[in-house]
Design a protein around this motif. Sequence first.
Motif, mmCIF file in Angstrom:
data_model
loop_
_atom_site.group_PDB
_atom_site.id
_atom_site.type_symbol
_atom_site.label_atom_id
_atom_site.label_comp_id
_atom_site.label_asym_id
_atom_site.label_seq_id
_atom_site.Cartn_x
_atom_site.Cartn_y
_atom_site.Cartn_z
ATOM 1 N N GLY A 164 0.812 -1.211 0.000
ATOM 2 C CA GLY A 164 0.000 0.000 0.000
ATOM 3 C C GLY A 164 0.842 1.257 0.000
ATOM 4 O O GLY A 164 0.538 2.231 -0.706
ATOM 5 N N LEU A 165 1.928 1.265 0.774
ATOM 6 C CA LEU A 165 2.823 2.416 0.792
ATOM 7 C C LEU A 165 3.527 2.587 -0.550
ATOM 8 O O LEU A 165 3.752 3.714 -1.005
ATOM 9 C CB LEU A 165 3.848 2.267 1.914
ATOM 10 N N ALA A 166 3.891 1.471 -1.186
ATOM 11 C CA ALA A 166 4.524 1.555 -2.506
ATOM 12 C C ALA A 166 3.585 2.204 -3.512
ATOM 13 O O ALA A 166 3.997 3.047 -4.324
ATOM 14 C CB ALA A 166 4.943 0.167 -2.974
ATOM 15 N N ALA A 167 2.310 1.838 -3.457
ATOM 16 C CA ALA A 167 1.328 2.450 -4.356
ATOM 17 C C ALA A 167 1.100 3.914 -4.014
ATOM 18 O O ALA A 167 0.819 4.734 -4.901
ATOM 19 C CB ALA A 167 0.008 1.679 -4.287
ATOM 20 N N ALA A 168 1.220 4.282 -2.725
ATOM 21 C CA ALA A 168 1.056 5.674 -2.314
ATOM 22 C C ALA A 168 2.255 6.524 -2.718
ATOM 23 O O ALA A 168 2.167 7.752 -2.760
ATOM 24 C CB ALA A 168 0.841 5.760 -0.802
ATOM 25 N N ALA A 169 3.395 5.883 -2.982
ATOM 26 C CA ALA A 169 4.566 6.601 -3.493
ATOM 27 C C ALA A 169 4.448 6.833 -4.991
ATOM 28 O O ALA A 169 4.763 7.916 -5.494
ATOM 29 C CB ALA A 169 5.842 5.830 -3.176
ATOM 30 N N LYS A 170 3.989 5.816 -5.693
ATOM 31 C CA LYS A 170 3.742 5.903 -7.134
ATOM 32 C C LYS A 170 2.754 4.794 -7.464
ATOM 33 O O LYS A 170 2.929 3.663 -7.029
ATOM 34 C CB LYS A 170 5.046 5.742 -7.929
ATOM 35 N N TYR A 171 1.744 5.116 -8.240
ATOM 36 C CA TYR A 171 0.660 4.151 -8.446
ATOM 37 C C TYR A 171 1.169 2.783 -8.887
ATOM 38 O O TYR A 171 0.657 1.745 -8.466
ATOM 39 C CB TYR A 171 -0.340 4.690 -9.472
ATOM 40 N N LEU A 201 -8.062 -17.230 4.804
ATOM 41 C CA LEU A 201 -8.905 -16.072 4.506
ATOM 42 C C LEU A 201 -8.559 -14.894 5.419
ATOM 43 O O LEU A 201 -8.611 -13.730 4.987
ATOM 44 C CB LEU A 201 -10.376 -16.445 4.649
ATOM 45 N N ARG A 202 -8.205 -15.158 6.654
ATOM 46 C CA ARG A 202 -7.761 -14.087 7.543
ATOM 47 C C ARG A 202 -6.480 -13.452 7.015
ATOM 48 O O ARG A 202 -6.306 -12.220 7.073
ATOM 49 C CB ARG A 202 -7.530 -14.627 8.953
ATOM 50 N N LYS A 203 -5.592 -14.270 6.509
ATOM 51 C CA LYS A 203 -4.348 -13.747 5.952
ATOM 52 C C LYS A 203 -4.612 -12.908 4.703
ATOM 53 O O LYS A 203 -4.013 -11.842 4.519
ATOM 54 C CB LYS A 203 -3.388 -14.893 5.645
ATOM 55 N N ALA A 204 -5.521 -13.387 3.851
ATOM 56 C CA ALA A 204 -5.876 -12.594 2.667
ATOM 57 C C ALA A 204 -6.519 -11.280 3.081
ATOM 58 O O ALA A 204 -6.253 -10.223 2.492
ATOM 59 C CB ALA A 204 -6.821 -13.395 1.778
ATOM 60 N N GLY A 205 -7.366 -11.335 4.109
ATOM 61 C CA GLY A 205 -7.977 -10.105 4.602
ATOM 62 C C GLY A 205 -6.952 -9.155 5.183
ATOM 63 O O GLY A 205 -7.055 -7.927 5.015
ATOM 64 N N ALA A 206 -5.942 -9.702 5.869
ATOM 65 C CA ALA A 206 -4.883 -8.860 6.418
ATOM 66 C C ALA A 206 -4.106 -8.174 5.305
ATOM 67 O O ALA A 206 -3.747 -6.987 5.421
ATOM 68 C CB ALA A 206 -3.945 -9.706 7.283
ATOM 69 N N ILE A 207 -3.837 -8.903 4.239
ATOM 70 C CA ILE A 207 -3.127 -8.311 3.090
ATOM 71 C C ILE A 207 -3.932 -7.156 2.513
ATOM 72 O O ILE A 207 -3.424 -6.033 2.351
ATOM 73 C CB ILE A 207 -2.873 -9.374 2.011
ATOM 74 N N ALA A 208 -5.202 -7.419 2.196
ATOM 75 C CA ALA A 208 -6.039 -6.404 1.547
ATOM 76 C C ALA A 208 -6.290 -5.219 2.473
ATOM 77 O O ALA A 208 -6.173 -4.050 2.055
ATOM 78 C CB ALA A 208 -7.363 -7.033 1.115
ATOM 79 N N GLY A 209 -6.601 -5.506 3.732
ATOM 80 C CA GLY A 209 -6.901 -4.419 4.665
ATOM 81 C C GLY A 209 -5.700 -3.548 4.952
ATOM 82 O O GLY A 209 -5.802 -2.311 4.964
ATOM 83 N N ALA A 210 -4.540 -4.174 5.186
ATOM 84 C CA ALA A 210 -3.332 -3.402 5.473
ATOM 85 C C ALA A 210 -2.898 -2.593 4.265
ATOM 86 O O ALA A 210 -2.444 -1.443 4.404
ATOM 87 C CB ALA A 210 -2.210 -4.339 5.926
ATOM 88 N N ALA A 211 -3.017 -3.172 3.066
ATOM 89 C CA ALA A 211 -2.645 -2.436 1.846
ATOM 90 C C ALA A 211 -3.535 -1.214 1.670
ATOM 91 O O ALA A 211 -3.052 -0.115 1.366
ATOM 92 C CB ALA A 211 -2.737 -3.353 0.634
ATOM 93 N N ALA A 212 -4.847 -1.379 1.851
ATOM 94 C CA ALA A 212 -5.777 -0.263 1.689
ATOM 95 C C ALA A 212 -5.524 0.815 2.730
ATOM 96 O O ALA A 212 -5.516 2.016 2.414
ATOM 97 C CB ALA A 212 -7.213 -0.774 1.784
ATOM 98 N N LEU A 213 -5.305 0.413 3.990
ATOM 99 C CA LEU A 213 -5.066 1.388 5.053
ATOM 100 C C LEU A 213 -3.769 2.148 4.820
ATOM 101 O O LEU A 213 -3.719 3.380 4.975
ATOM 102 C CB LEU A 213 -5.030 0.673 6.399
#
Length: 497
Positions: A193-200, A224-236
């Motif tokens: 998520g931070l990498a995308a926030a630096a450059k799309y 599924l919890r791990k996948a949710g952690a990936i998606a949620g942390a990336a978005a946040l």
Amino acid sequence: MTADSRIASRRVAELSLLALILAVAAAARLWYLGAGAPHAVGIDEPQVVDRALRILREGDWNPHIFDYPTLVIYFQAMVAILRFMWGALQGEWASLDAFSITAVYTAGRFMAALIGVATVWVTYRLGTELSSRRVAMLGAAQLAVRPLHVRESHFILTDVPMTALTTLAVWLSVRAARLGTVRAYGWAGAACGLAAAAKYNGGIALVAVMAAWLLNERSSPDRLRKAGAIAGAAALAFFIGAPYTILDLPHFLDGFAAQFARFAAPSHTQDPAWLLYLKHLSPPGGRWTVPLALAGIAILLRRSSSRVRWMPPVLFAAAYFYMLSTHSHVFGRYALPIVPMLCLFTSVALLEIVQFTARFKALARPAIQRVLAAAAVIVVLYGPAAESVRWLDFHKRSDTRALATEWLKGNTPRGTRVAVENNGPTYLETAGFRVLGTELLLDKGADWYRQRVDYLILSSADLARYGEYLNAGPTVFQISPTPQRWGPPILIVKLSP
């Protein structure tokens, strides 16, 4: 000597070598840090710096323009704030209006260089997670002297920070696959998520963490919890680094669409984008890079013991290169996120070649193996290192824009009105000129400029389209680039009444 003391001695030697590599990386990136500032700064540097300074002057953290996300802009704004406060304490200035643009660039470039050095260290950590310290050390040493990374670490742009974050994301992805915890996958997602926030484009790092998840967590009860952690942390993490992509959604969508529409436009280059990027990744002094990296990938994927572990960096590099190949705008720095991966792939291939020579009796002696390993290291490091030193030697010299600015200072009074194109001299207002900036002078006719400025500063290599402007008055200054003097061709035309 006991076994424990031998292990301790070896560890000290390894840490000393890593410290030397990082010292070399720092020297290469900090050398001539202020070159070109303020009147001949790097292409696109003002796009980041000016937006960061607007935050200081207006207090508005909304960029209102979303061709870049904001993490790097916010970071540089914080660097500028700290530099301003430090300078005020030292009596360098007493107001924001007096804040030196040269000081802004020096501080910002210093932090960009440190990020470049940190990427070398992260590459080492990724190498140790994937393979051995020998592979990690050689990969880090290659990145320390790679001309593309050395060069771009001198400028305040989004590419070097994004590269640091994508490399971090790949490392954390491999680490998450080893640890197998929800928290580890969450940290890997946050780095994406931070990498995308630096450059799309940095969001492509999600390929690495999803590859690690798919290959290692298929039968895990908490997959599924791990996948949710990936998606949620990336978005946040993306929201923290670029909050106005949500808070100012209409402008973000317009800016995002406009940016990628430009990249999707038909290419006007003679060679396809994929071939141009292969050339950028295999520069003079390092033509062996891509072939050796491909050999390393083949070795890793052929072995079942390494195939799954190395899949995240391999798939990330492939996905990123595919994305570059589909875009019409080609700049060497766009390929930076692939470079740390290539350094590790080439290290694998090189060490495998040296190990293969041990099958021959005449070359199997330990002393000969050490000589062959040292020779191989010299071969892969000397060419890129020499190219980096050559670039630094040219970088320290005044380019055409700086020389044009010196002519203006010496031959025109303060307050002179000038119209300058985007790739011409920069920050002329700090030298006392009244500047009318434009992307291209061609946007308006010569008569329009005649009513508003005294001089036109042309900085295009294609003057065939500028006949109207060249005929608008005498050319009072002209300079062209040479192999020893970089920059665009500059013509200064004094407008006739």
